[in-house]
Design a protein around this motif. Structure first.
Motif, PDB file in Angstrom:
ATOM      1  N   ASP A  71      -9.532   3.925  11.758  1.00 19.50           N
ATOM      2  CA  ASP A  71      -8.869   4.085  12.663  1.00 19.50           C
ATOM      3  C   ASP A  71      -7.421   5.002  12.608  1.00 19.50           C
ATOM      4  OD1 ASP A  71      -8.212   1.598  12.581  1.00 19.50           O
ATOM      5  OD2 ASP A  71      -7.959   1.487  14.675  1.00 19.50           O
ATOM      6  N   ALA A  72      -7.068   4.416  11.156  1.00 14.46           N
ATOM      7  CA  ALA A  72      -5.505   4.569  10.827  1.00 14.46           C
ATOM      8  C   ALA A  72      -5.191   6.093  11.049  1.00 14.46           C
ATOM      9  CB  ALA A  72      -5.420   4.016   9.440  1.00 14.46           C
ATOM     10  N   ARG A  73      -3.919   6.017  11.568  1.00 14.05           N
ATOM     11  CA  ARG A  73      -3.234   7.532  11.794  1.00 14.05           C
ATOM     12  C   ARG A  73      -1.634   7.313  11.832  1.00 14.05           C
ATOM     13  NH1 ARG A  73      -4.359   5.626  16.821  1.00 14.05           N
ATOM     14  NH2 ARG A  73      -2.978   6.097  18.505  1.00 14.05           N
ATOM     15  N   VAL A  74      -1.111   8.440  11.364  1.00 18.63           N
ATOM     16  CA  VAL A  74       0.287   8.239  11.332  1.00 18.63           C
ATOM     17  C   VAL A  74       0.809   8.894  12.778  1.00 18.63           C
ATOM     18  CG1 VAL A  74       2.424   9.273  10.333  1.00 18.63           C
ATOM     19  CG2 VAL A  74       0.376   8.688   8.779  1.00 18.63           C
ATOM     20  N   ILE A  75       1.737   7.942  13.248  1.00 17.08           N
ATOM     21  CA  ILE A  75       2.153   8.488  14.935  1.00 17.08           C
ATOM     22  C   ILE A  75       3.858   8.469  14.698  1.00 17.08           C
ATOM     23  CG2 ILE A  75       0.054   7.467  15.921  1.00 17.08           C
ATOM     24  CD1 ILE A  75       2.129   5.104  16.679  1.00 17.08           C
ATOM     25  N   GLY A  76       4.297   9.101  15.708  1.00 14.63           N
ATOM     26  CA  GLY A  76       5.815   9.048  15.808  1.00 14.63           C
ATOM     27  C   GLY A  76       6.787   9.861  15.051  1.00 14.63           C
ATOM     28  N   ARG A  77       6.019  10.603  14.031  1.00 11.08           N
ATOM     29  CA  ARG A  77       7.083  11.296  13.149  1.00 11.08           C
ATOM     30  C   ARG A  77       7.746  12.490  13.613  1.00 11.08           C
ATOM     31  NH1 ARG A  77       5.612  11.028   7.707  1.00 11.08           N
ATOM     32  NH2 ARG A  77       7.585  12.582   7.311  1.00 11.08           N
ATOM     33  N   PRO A  78       9.246  12.648  13.417  1.00  9.08           N
ATOM     34  CA  PRO A  78       9.837  13.546  14.156  1.00  9.08           C
ATOM     35  C   PRO A  78       9.653  14.855  13.539  1.00  9.08           C
ATOM     36  CG  PRO A  78      11.289  12.387  12.699  1.00  9.08           C
ATOM     37  CD  PRO A  78       9.909  11.599  12.844  1.00  9.08           C
ATOM     38  N   LEU A  79       9.673  16.116  14.351  1.00  9.52           N
ATOM     39  CA  LEU A  79       9.355  17.530  13.944  1.00  9.52           C
ATOM     40  C   LEU A  79      10.292  17.734  12.665  1.00  9.52           C
ATOM     41  CD1 LEU A  79       8.889  19.125  17.278  1.00  9.52           C
ATOM     42  CD2 LEU A  79       7.163  18.503  15.752  1.00  9.52           C
ATOM     43  N   GLY A  80       9.814  18.474  11.755  1.00  9.00           N
ATOM     44  CA  GLY A  80      10.742  18.874  10.610  1.00  9.00           C
ATOM     45  C   GLY A  80      11.032  17.782   9.709  1.00  9.00           C
ATOM     46  N   ALA A  81      10.493  16.523  10.060  1.00  7.25           N
ATOM     47  CA  ALA A  81      10.757  15.160   8.878  1.00  7.25           C
ATOM     48  C   ALA A  81      10.355  15.619   7.511  1.00  7.25           C
ATOM     49  CB  ALA A  81      10.329  14.056   9.501  1.00  7.25           C
ATOM     50  N   LYS A  82      11.280  15.411   6.734  1.00  5.85           N
ATOM     51  CA  LYS A  82      10.947  15.419   5.129  1.00  5.85           C
ATOM     52  C   LYS A  82       9.646  14.604   4.936  1.00  5.85           C
ATOM     53  CE  LYS A  82      15.290  16.387   3.215  1.00  5.85           C
ATOM     54  NZ  LYS A  82      16.626  15.596   2.235  1.00  5.85           N
ATOM     55  N   PRO A  83       8.827  14.849   4.030  1.00  3.66           N
ATOM     56  CA  PRO A  83       7.626  14.096   3.446  1.00  3.66           C
ATOM     57  C   PRO A  83       8.281  12.760   2.934  1.00  3.66           C
ATOM     58  CG  PRO A  83       7.647  16.026   2.083  1.00  3.66           C
ATOM     59  CD  PRO A  83       8.900  16.187   3.218  1.00  3.66           C
ATOM     60  N   ARG A  84       7.876  11.598   2.923  1.00  8.33           N
ATOM     61  CA  ARG A  84       8.211  10.339   2.549  1.00  8.33           C
ATOM     62  C   ARG A  84       7.308  10.010   0.942  1.00  8.33           C
ATOM     63  NH1 ARG A  84       7.829   7.654   8.435  1.00  8.33           N
ATOM     64  NH2 ARG A  84       9.831   8.806   9.363  1.00  8.33           N
ATOM     65  N   LEU A  85       8.031   9.278   0.542  1.00 10.02           N
ATOM     66  CA  LEU A  85       7.443   8.654  -0.865  1.00 10.02           C
ATOM     67  C   LEU A  85       7.928   7.211  -0.908  1.00 10.02           C
ATOM     68  CD1 LEU A  85       6.294   8.534  -3.598  1.00 10.02           C
ATOM     69  CD2 LEU A  85       8.282   9.432  -4.740  1.00 10.02           C
ATOM     70  N   LEU A  86       7.002   6.373  -0.998  1.00 14.52           N
ATOM     71  CA  LEU A  86       7.113   4.934  -0.881  1.00 14.52           C
ATOM     72  C   LEU A  86       6.642   4.369  -2.342  1.00 14.52           C
ATOM     73  CD1 LEU A  86       7.959   2.002   0.153  1.00 14.52           C
ATOM     74  CD2 LEU A  86       5.723   1.913   1.030  1.00 14.52           C
ATOM     75  N   VAL A  87       7.476   3.811  -2.907  1.00  6.95           N
ATOM     76  CA  VAL A  87       7.051   3.185  -4.380  1.00  6.95           C
ATOM     77  C   VAL A  87       6.915   1.508  -4.178  1.00  6.95           C
ATOM     78  CG1 VAL A  87       7.446   2.740  -6.816  1.00  6.95           C
ATOM     79  CG2 VAL A  87       7.935   5.064  -5.842  1.00  6.95           C
ATOM     80  N   ILE A  88       5.894   1.119  -4.197  1.00 10.06           N
ATOM     81  CA  ILE A  88       5.644  -0.264  -4.356  1.00 10.06           C
ATOM     82  C   ILE A  88       5.588  -0.960  -5.749  1.00 10.06           C
ATOM     83  CG2 ILE A  88       4.310  -2.157  -3.597  1.00 10.06           C
ATOM     84  CD1 ILE A  88       3.129  -0.600  -1.474  1.00 10.06           C
ATOM     85  N   VAL A  89       6.589  -1.614  -6.111  1.00 12.30           N
ATOM     86  CA  VAL A  89       6.536  -2.232  -7.510  1.00 12.30           C
ATOM     87  C   VAL A  89       6.001  -3.655  -7.434  1.00 12.30           C
ATOM     88  CG1 VAL A  89       7.906  -2.840  -9.617  1.00 12.30           C
ATOM     89  CG2 VAL A  89       8.559  -0.831  -8.386  1.00 12.30           C
ATOM     90  N   VAL A  90       4.884  -3.611  -8.165  1.00 15.81           N
ATOM     91  CA  VAL A  90       4.347  -5.188  -8.189  1.00 15.81           C
ATOM     92  C   VAL A  90       4.824  -5.914  -9.435  1.00 15.81           C
ATOM     93  CG1 VAL A  90       1.976  -6.343  -8.383  1.00 15.81           C
ATOM     94  CG2 VAL A  90       2.198  -4.162  -6.819  1.00 15.81           C
ATOM     95  N   GLY A  91       5.498  -6.772  -9.257  1.00 14.33           N
ATOM     96  CA  GLY A  91       6.051  -7.496 -10.269  1.00 14.33           C
ATOM     97  C   GLY A  91       5.216  -8.595 -11.114  1.00 14.33           C
ATOM     98  N   GLU A  92       5.375  -9.026 -12.021  1.00 20.04           N
ATOM     99  CA  GLU A  92       4.649  -9.979 -13.008  1.00 20.04           C
ATOM    100  C   GLU A  92       5.436 -11.075 -13.095  1.00 20.04           C
ATOM    101  OE1 GLU A  92       1.755 -11.893 -14.612  1.00 20.04           O
ATOM    102  OE2 GLU A  92       1.446 -10.133 -13.465  1.00 20.04           O
ATOM    103  N   THR A  93       4.946 -12.189 -12.723  1.00 20.51           N
ATOM    104  CA  THR A  93       5.469 -13.460 -13.282  1.00 20.51           C
ATOM    105  C   THR A  93       6.914 -13.880 -13.059  1.00 20.51           C
ATOM    106  OG1 THR A  93       3.787 -13.358 -14.889  1.00 20.51           O
ATOM    107  CG2 THR A  93       4.981 -15.307 -15.064  1.00 20.51           C
ATOM    108  N   VAL A  94       7.584 -13.263 -12.033  1.00 18.99           N
ATOM    109  CA  VAL A  94       9.134 -13.267 -12.057  1.00 18.99           C
ATOM    110  C   VAL A  94       9.104 -14.408 -10.868  1.00 18.99           C
ATOM    111  CG1 VAL A  94      11.566 -12.434 -11.307  1.00 18.99           C
ATOM    112  CG2 VAL A  94       9.638 -11.020 -12.901  1.00 18.99           C
ATOM    113  N   ARG A  95       9.759 -15.430 -11.168  1.00 13.62           N
ATOM    114  CA  ARG A  95      10.136 -16.354  -9.936  1.00 13.62           C
ATOM    115  C   ARG A  95      11.548 -16.484  -9.263  1.00 13.62           C
ATOM    116  NH1 ARG A  95      10.481 -21.958 -13.668  1.00 13.62           N
ATOM    117  NH2 ARG A  95      12.915 -21.944 -14.133  1.00 13.62           N
ATOM    118  N   ALA A  96      11.598 -16.848  -8.043  1.00 11.39           N
ATOM    119  CA  ALA A  96      12.646 -16.314  -7.315  1.00 11.39           C
ATOM    120  C   ALA A  96      14.021 -17.046  -7.901  1.00 11.39           C
ATOM    121  CB  ALA A  96      12.289 -17.036  -5.785  1.00 11.39           C
ATOM    122  N   GLN A  97      13.587 -18.376  -8.434  1.00 13.33           N
ATOM    123  CA  GLN A  97      14.659 -19.342  -8.971  1.00 13.33           C
ATOM    124  C   GLN A  97      15.436 -18.768 -10.181  1.00 13.33           C
ATOM    125  OE1 GLN A  97      13.164 -23.170  -9.856  1.00 13.33           O
ATOM    126  NE2 GLN A  97      14.738 -23.292 -11.625  1.00 13.33           N
TER     127      GLN A  97
END
Length: 556
Positions: A235-261
């Motif tokens: 049922d997913a849909r995009v809502i609330g986008r302002p008229l004339g808004a630029k397209p969006r590009l989201l990059v998710i970088v999944v890191g490997e074996t990095v600890r917060a410490q």
């Protein structure tokens, strides 16, 4: 003629009293092998039990004796179910060799052979396994595997008529079960308390640990294969986008074996993230992972249930965040420099660089993470609207941390230059590990610069490591310790976000508010819902309470 010669040779051997090829029943061989496994291959188990304090005092000696007898009897029971005369010697030899390897890793790296660890082993590719197989494995393999295997091969197994063989085997199995039960009852209160409070100990009982875990993994794999993925968020849909808004590009970088410490932005004594520090992204200082291995964490963080409601079967049997985005009309692409997306991107666009051959970034050890940014223009041009891109790093994958960065990133010296961490000091291991984080810092900064240059889109990046790593603290190395007893070094990970000014404005995000939110605890459970919130996707599976952006939206 040869049979006659063989008979005479055997008779001469018996007459001379030599036992170069001793004769025994399969049951006797199983008993001897069970005692061998208990005495020589369960050191990590008894050491771990001793560390709990359960063996102190007179009652502790009784507990230790009961545990020893119970483990031996259960081993007899296990071998009695596995060893049958035609295949007994080959099967036992395989068990001896595998147990010798397992013993080495349990002893050196404090590995627990539970189902998660067995999944990791089965999904490890040749390059990764090659880094773990050092010459120091050979003495253990020869002493605990090859040498007893040679002795087993010399054994001649007696034949019995099948009715008698069935009767004897049944009696042995019943006796083993009775002895195990009697041993448990001898110190029932102490043993039950020990196993109840330290459930992870069962994953150290060798060879039953890896055999039982392997059986469970096989059953799960069969179930996963035969079970279609349950649709999610149709049922997913995009809502609330302002008229004339630029397209969006989201990059998710999944890191490997990095600890917060060891993450510089978290206040680590070393600045391991100098380039990110200059950029000034939003950094979450206290983030908890869903698991201690890639096999657990990656599917979990892309699911709506996460650690707070963890159910492996449901997660593996359902579609992921990426499928929900696709249902909403937002195309996705997974670019991988690891061993795959762990089912997260099944049926969706996927590119693998695990065996890339670009000489600028790849060599015999694999490809550096910069390869994930190559050829992006063509891929993005094919998807002109909104898009979510996932980059799965090789990152700090161990134990060969020194192979994870080019020479110019070797700031901290001396760095461990061995695949066998036992050859290096703790300081050398940390130096190599921190150098690898410097390389991830440069990769993330390059990703942000690439996004910032895209004037035709509003861009953003979320970086989140899959799990942490132990670097020798308390005798632990690498990762994959059962979650219930895993140290924070394996369950605390860095998470960093960057949003372009255009994305922040069009989305109505209050940057000051988001930075305040970043000082509070978070977890990988937030990723699924935060990405949907950021991309303004609404669906029944979206939970605004787990959306990190939900409370930081400016009123329109």
């Amino acid at each position: 003629m040869s049979a006659v010669v063989g008979t005479r040779a055997e008779a001469g051997e018996r007459k001379s009293g030599l036992r170069l090829a001793p004769e025994m029943s399969v049951e006797r061989l199983a008993l001897i092998a069970a005692l061998y496994f208990t005495v020589f291959c369960n050191g990590p188990l008894f050491a771990a039990v001793a560390a709990t304090g359960a063996l102190h005092g007179l009652s502790g000696w009784l507990t230790g004796l009961s545990l020893f007898v119970m483990v031996a009897a259960l081993s007899v029971l296990l071998l009695g179910l596995l060893l049958y005369r035609p295949i007994a010697k080959p099967v036992l030899i395989v068990l001896l060799l595998v147990t010798a390897v397992a013993l080495r890793f349990m002893s050196e790296y404090s590995v627990y052979l539970d189902t998660d660890m067995i999944r990791n082993v089965l999904h490890t590719d040749g390059k990764e396994s090659g880094e773990l197989m050092s010459w120091r494995l050979l003495p253990s393999l020869f002493l605990y595997g090859v040498l007893p295997s040679l002795l087993v091969w010399r054994v001649r197994l007696t034949r019995r008529p099948w009715p008698r063989a069935v009767l004897v085997r049944t009696a042995v199995l019943a006796a083993a079960l009775a002895v195990a039960g009697g041993a448990a009852l001898l110190s029932f209160q102490n043993l039950s308390s020990l196993m109840r409070n330290h459930r992870e100990l069962r994953h150290l009982i060798t060879p039953g640990n890896y055999l039982m875990s392997l059986a469970r993994v096989a059953v799960e794999a069969r179930a996963d294969k035969n079970r279609p993925r349950v649709p999610l968020g149709e049922d997913a849909r995009v809502i609330g986008r302002p008229l004339g808004a630029k397209p969006r590009l989201l990059v998710i970088v999944v890191g490997e074996t990095v600890r917060a410490q060891n993450w510089g932005l978290n206040g680590y004594a070393r600045q391991t993230t100098p380039e990110l520090a200059r950029i000034g992204p939003i950094n979450f200082r206290e983030v908890q992972s869903c698991g201690t291995s890639t096999e657990v964490s990656v599917p979990c963080m892309f699911s709506p249930w996460g650690r707070h409601d963890y159910d492996r079967a449901r997660i593996k049997g359902s579609q992921s965040l990426l499928h929900v985005l696709e249902h909403a009309g937002i195309p996705t692409l997974w670019r991988d420099n690891q061993t795959g997306c762990k089912g997260v991107c099944d049926g969706l666009a996927f590119e693998s660089f695990e065996h890339g051959d670009d000489p600028r970034y790849c060599d015999a050890n694999g490809c550096s993470d910069e390869v994930l940014l190559q050829g992006l223009d063509a891929e993005l041009a094919r998807r002109p609207g909104d898009m979510v891109l996932v980059l799965h790093q090789l990152g700090n994958h161990g134990p060969s941390y020194y192979k994870r960065y080019p020479p110019q990133f070797e700031r901290y010296r001396p760095a461990c230059k061995s695949d066998d961490l036992g050859q290096c000091s703790l300081g050398e291991i940390v130096n190599a590990y921190d150098n690898a984080i410097l390389h991830t810092d440069a990769f993330l900064a390059a990703t942000i610069r690439t996004l910032a240059e895209r004037s035709g889109r509003d861009t953003a990046m979320i970086y989140l490591s899959d799990h942490g790593e132990s670097l020798g603290e308390n005798g632990l190395f690498l990762h994959g310790v059962p979650y219930a007893i895993a140290p924070k070094t394996q369950t605390r990970v860095p998470m960093t976000m960057w949003l372009s000014p255009g994305f922040t404005a069009s989305r109505g995000i209050d940057g000051v508010c988001l930075r305040r939110r970043a000082q509070l605890p978070a977890s990988q459970d937030h990723l699924f819902h935060s990405v949907l919130g950021l991309m303004q996707v609404r669906t029944a599976v979206y939970d605004p309470k787990l959306d990190l952006f939900a409370g930081c939206e400016r009123p329109r």
